[in-house]
Motif scaffolding. Structure first.
Motif, PDB file in Angstrom:
ATOM      1  N   VAL A 144       0.856  -1.194   0.000  1.00 14.15           N
ATOM      2  CA  VAL A 144       0.000   0.000   0.000  1.00 14.15           C
ATOM      3  C   VAL A 144       0.889   1.240   0.000  1.00 14.15           C
ATOM      4  CG1 VAL A 144      -1.903  -1.122   1.202  1.00 14.15           C
ATOM      5  CG2 VAL A 144      -0.176   0.088   2.524  1.00 14.15           C
ATOM      6  N   ILE A 156      -7.388   0.202  -5.677  1.00 16.89           N
ATOM      7  CA  ILE A 156      -8.041   0.705  -4.465  1.00 16.89           C
ATOM      8  C   ILE A 156      -7.536   2.104  -4.155  1.00 16.89           C
ATOM      9  CG2 ILE A 156      -8.462   0.292  -2.015  1.00 16.89           C
ATOM     10  CD1 ILE A 156      -9.617  -1.845  -3.862  1.00 16.89           C
ATOM     11  N   LEU A 158      -8.400   5.188  -1.271  1.00 14.83           N
ATOM     12  CA  LEU A 158      -9.153   5.683  -0.119  1.00 14.83           C
ATOM     13  C   LEU A 158      -8.656   7.068   0.273  1.00 14.83           C
ATOM     14  CD1 LEU A 158      -9.044   2.535   2.206  1.00 14.83           C
ATOM     15  CD2 LEU A 158     -10.772   3.124   0.498  1.00 14.83           C
ATOM     16  N   LEU A 263      -4.731   6.676   0.362  1.00 17.33           N
ATOM     17  CA  LEU A 263      -4.153   5.341   0.479  1.00 17.33           C
ATOM     18  C   LEU A 263      -4.446   4.604  -0.822  1.00 17.33           C
ATOM     19  CD1 LEU A 263      -4.053   2.854   3.378  1.00 17.33           C
ATOM     20  CD2 LEU A 263      -4.992   2.091   1.195  1.00 17.33           C
ATOM     21  N   ALA A 265      -3.710   1.024  -3.245  1.00 16.23           N
ATOM     22  CA  ALA A 265      -3.282  -0.380  -3.272  1.00 16.23           C
ATOM     23  C   ALA A 265      -3.779  -1.005  -4.562  1.00 16.23           C
ATOM     24  CB  ALA A 265      -3.823  -1.144  -2.063  1.00 16.23           C
ATOM     25  N   SER A 270      -4.720  -6.126  -2.568  1.00 18.84           N
ATOM     26  CA  SER A 270      -5.853  -6.018  -1.640  1.00 18.84           C
ATOM     27  C   SER A 270      -6.494  -7.366  -1.346  1.00 18.84           C
ATOM     28  CB  SER A 270      -6.905  -5.058  -2.215  1.00 18.84           C
ATOM     29  OG  SER A 270      -7.520  -5.602  -3.375  1.00 18.84           O
ATOM     30  N   VAL A 275      -3.368  -7.157   3.901  1.00 21.86           N
ATOM     31  CA  VAL A 275      -3.701  -5.883   3.254  1.00 21.86           C
ATOM     32  C   VAL A 275      -5.192  -5.610   3.364  1.00 21.86           C
ATOM     33  CG1 VAL A 275      -3.647  -4.583   1.092  1.00 21.86           C
ATOM     34  CG2 VAL A 275      -1.758  -6.119   1.663  1.00 21.86           C
ATOM     35  N   GLU A 276      -5.992  -6.648   3.151  1.00 16.75           N
ATOM     36  CA  GLU A 276      -7.453  -6.507   3.261  1.00 16.75           C
ATOM     37  C   GLU A 276      -7.839  -6.019   4.655  1.00 16.75           C
ATOM     38  OE1 GLU A 276     -11.470  -9.210   2.538  1.00 16.75           O
ATOM     39  OE2 GLU A 276      -9.566 -10.170   3.055  1.00 16.75           O
ATOM     40  N   ILE A 279      -6.868  -2.325   5.160  1.00 14.72           N
ATOM     41  CA  ILE A 279      -7.805  -1.418   4.499  1.00 14.72           C
ATOM     42  C   ILE A 279      -9.110  -1.330   5.286  1.00 14.72           C
ATOM     43  CG2 ILE A 279      -9.208  -1.097   2.419  1.00 14.72           C
ATOM     44  CD1 ILE A 279      -6.885  -2.291   0.815  1.00 14.72           C
ATOM     45  N   GLN A 280      -9.600  -2.474   5.758  1.00 11.39           N
ATOM     46  CA  GLN A 280     -10.810  -2.475   6.585  1.00 11.39           C
ATOM     47  C   GLN A 280     -10.599  -1.667   7.865  1.00 11.39           C
ATOM     48  OE1 GLN A 280     -11.659  -6.623   7.189  1.00 11.39           O
ATOM     49  NE2 GLN A 280     -12.488  -6.913   5.129  1.00 11.39           N
ATOM     50  N   GLN A 283     -10.828   1.989   7.140  1.00 10.40           N
ATOM     51  CA  GLN A 283     -12.215   2.412   6.927  1.00 10.40           C
ATOM     52  C   GLN A 283     -12.992   2.507   8.232  1.00 10.40           C
ATOM     53  OE1 GLN A 283     -13.035  -0.710   4.024  1.00 10.40           O
ATOM     54  NE2 GLN A 283     -13.331   0.849   2.440  1.00 10.40           N
ATOM     55  N   HIS A 289     -13.409   8.430   2.619  1.00  8.98           N
ATOM     56  CA  HIS A 289     -12.736   7.670   1.567  1.00  8.98           C
ATOM     57  C   HIS A 289     -13.537   7.722   0.270  1.00  8.98           C
ATOM     58  CE1 HIS A 289     -15.575   4.835   3.422  1.00  8.98           C
ATOM     59  NE2 HIS A 289     -15.648   4.269   2.236  1.00  8.98           N
TER      60      HIS A 289
END
Length: 290
Positions: A144, A156, A158, A263, A265, A270, A275-276, A279-280, A283, A289
């Motif tokens: 990221v 991705i 954000l 951000l 990715a 992702s 990484v997932e 990102i969560q 958020q 975002h």
């Protein structure tokens, strides 16, 4: 037979073109590097390196090997990522590239909070200007990237933060007086420089009277604290503890001068569990975002 240490050695040497710098980077001695380079040439049966006035050069065969080294390192890292991703537990190394300002002021708290939730995750962090971080992201060096500019990106994206640019000075200044005041500039990425120029050109016809050109914003801020001039900076790098006069900037049409932090990715990155989850996590922190 070349191994991972050899690939990293060749990769670092190709970037630095200097044995001393490479030895410092890899925490090994210069003689051991020279010895290993000779062994690599002997094993492959070709001339790969040659001495220059400034350090080490690469033959055409050496250039090819350096590209292979980069690909091998990336392939090995992707394999490790996928193996760790197959586990039920979120673990492994999250590779992050972040702009220097964000890394200094906000990233440490973010990583600490994420680490508290996922104790088995480790971090590799690279910092620099936003253009440098984008390059790392495009070459899959980082999972990221946190960049402070409105780059277009196919994956991705954000929005982490929006902030205004501000005038900073030791004492209160009128905007109209700025062309007659000493301006303190500092080295930064192109996007911030362009934002400052855009605001200035919207307000004034004459260029600023630049009295100092400094390499770091923190140095610039200390000069401003001593009353040696004014500067323009993003709000992320300012606080009440600085005890400065801070005036958020607007264009003539009263629109604020905004700087955004994103951000980024890739879609592929992702899909990795670490990484997932990161990102969560971003958020759920309540950040805006897109």
């Amino acid at each position: 037979m070349l191994d991972q240490k050899d690939w990293h050695l060749i990769h670092e040497l190709y970037k630095n073109k200097n044995i001393t710098k490479t030895a410092e980077k890899l925490f090994v001695s210069q003689p051991s590097i020279s010895y290993r380079l000779k062994r690599i040439e002997q094993d492959l049966g070709v001339s790969l390196f040659f001495k220059t006035k400034k350090g080490i050069g690469f033959t055409s065969e050496g250039d090819y090997l350096a590209q292979q080294a980069r690909d091998m390192i990336q392939s090995y890292q992707q394999m490790k990522d996928q193996l760790l991703n197959m586990q039920n537990e979120v673990s492994g190394t999250l590779r992050i590239g972040a702009s220097s300002n964000y890394a200094q002021y906000l990233l440490p708290q973010m990583l600490k909070a994420f680490s508290d939730q996922y104790e088995n995750v480790r971090f590799q962090v690279r910092t620099g200007w936003s253009t440098q971080i984008l390059d790392l992201l495009q070459n899959d060096v980082v999972h990221v990237g946190i960049l402070r500019s409105d780059f277009s990106w196919p994956g991705i994206k954000l929005l982490l933060k929006e902030e205004q640019l501000a005038l900073i000075s030791k004492t209160k200044l009128k905007i109209e007086s700025l062309p007659m005041q000493p301006y303190l500039s500092y080295r930064t990425d192109t996007s911030l420089t362009e934002s400052i120029k855009s605001w200035w050109n919207d307000r004034f016809e004459d260029p600023p009277y630049t009295e100092m050109d400094l390499d770091r914003f923190e140095t610039c801020k200390e000069m401003v604290k001593q009353g040696l001039g004014y500067s323009i900076a993003p709000m992320i790098s300012l606080s009440e503890k600085d005890q400065l006069y801070i005036k958020p900037l607007h264009f003539k049409n009263k629109k604020p001068v905004i700087r955004r932090t994103w951000l980024l990715a890739s879609e592929e990155a992702s899909r990795l569990a670490v990484v997932e989850r990161f990102i969560q996590f971003i958020q759920t922190m309540g950040l805006d975002h897109k």
